[in-house]
Design a protein around this motif. Structure first.
Motif, short mmCIF file in Angstrom:
data_model
loop_
_atom_site.label_atom_id
_atom_site.label_comp_id
_atom_site.label_asym_id
_atom_site.label_seq_id
_atom_site.Cartn_x
_atom_site.Cartn_y
_atom_site.Cartn_z
N MET A 86 2.68 2.87 -4.69
CA MET A 86 2.78 2.81 -3.82
C MET A 86 2.03 4.29 -2.45
O MET A 86 1.64 4.18 -1.40
N ILE A 87 2.48 5.70 -3.27
CA ILE A 87 1.39 7.30 -2.42
C ILE A 87 0.32 6.76 -2.37
O ILE A 87 -0.65 6.89 -1.33
N PHE A 88 -0.46 6.12 -3.39
CA PHE A 88 -1.90 5.51 -3.00
C PHE A 88 -2.55 4.55 -1.84
O PHE A 88 -3.32 4.19 -0.92
N GLY A 89 -1.20 3.68 -1.34
CA GLY A 89 -1.55 2.08 -1.17
C GLY A 89 -1.32 3.06 0.78
O GLY A 89 -1.98 2.37 1.61
N TYR A 90 -0.83 4.13 0.90
CA TYR A 90 0.09 4.49 2.21
C TYR A 90 -1.28 4.92 2.50
O TYR A 90 -1.67 5.48 4.58
N ARG A 91 -2.74 5.55 2.03
CA ARG A 91 -3.75 5.43 2.50
C ARG A 91 -4.42 4.11 2.98
O ARG A 91 -5.05 4.89 3.99
N PHE A 92 -3.57 3.06 2.96
CA PHE A 92 -4.39 2.28 3.24
C PHE A 92 -3.90 1.18 4.23
O PHE A 92 -4.16 0.20 4.53
N GLY A 93 -3.20 2.39 4.92
CA GLY A 93 -2.39 1.45 6.47
C GLY A 93 -1.27 2.29 6.97
O GLY A 93 -1.13 3.14 6.45
N LYS A 94 -0.54 2.11 7.33
CA LYS A 94 0.80 2.28 8.64
C LYS A 94 1.82 2.11 7.82
O LYS A 94 2.27 1.15 7.38
N LEU A 95 2.79 3.38 8.55
CA LEU A 95 4.06 3.53 6.71
C LEU A 95 4.67 2.54 7.48
O LEU A 95 5.41 1.26 7.03
N SER A 96 5.04 2.11 8.90
CA SER A 96 5.37 0.52 9.23
C SER A 96 5.21 -0.50 8.86
O SER A 96 5.96 -1.23 8.89
#
Length: 113
Positions: free
Chosen positions: A54-64
């Protein structure tokens, strides 16, 4: 819609994998109530892997866009409950799954470019 999905594809894939890992971890915790500490320890590993993804994935898109995709864990939980514990899938759950999946598709595909 397709452009948004393509733009966020790495983040979406990480979030989907995270949701699955978290659900498997929680399933193992439930199983550990009768099976002992080993499933609990493995469950913590899966849960931790889910948090990392999850934390790694936040690098590749917007939180929303990415955060709501974690709602797929409700769908995975229903499927695991049916497959592992023979829990019934009633029409209300099917409608809920459909609403969740439509919502995820709308949010993931609705990111402005």
């Amino acid at each position: 819609m397709l452009e948004s999905l393509k733009k966020n594809s790495k983040g979406i894939a990480c979030m989907l994998a995270s949701a699955i890992c978290v659900c498997v971890g929680q399933l193992l915790w439930k199983l550990s109530a009768e099976a002992g500490i080993i499933p609990m320890a493995i469950g913590f590993c899966f849960y931790g892997l889910g948090a990392f993804l999850m934390i790694f994935g936040y690098r590749f898109g917007k939180l929303s866009v990415l955060q709501p995709i974690l709602s797929v864990n409700y769908v995975v939980s229903i499927v695991l409950g049916f497959l592992i514990f023979d829990e019934p899938i009633l029409i209300q759950k099917c409608i809920g799954v459909l609403v969740i999946m439509v919502g995820i598709c709308l949010i993931a595909g609705g990111d402005e470019t």
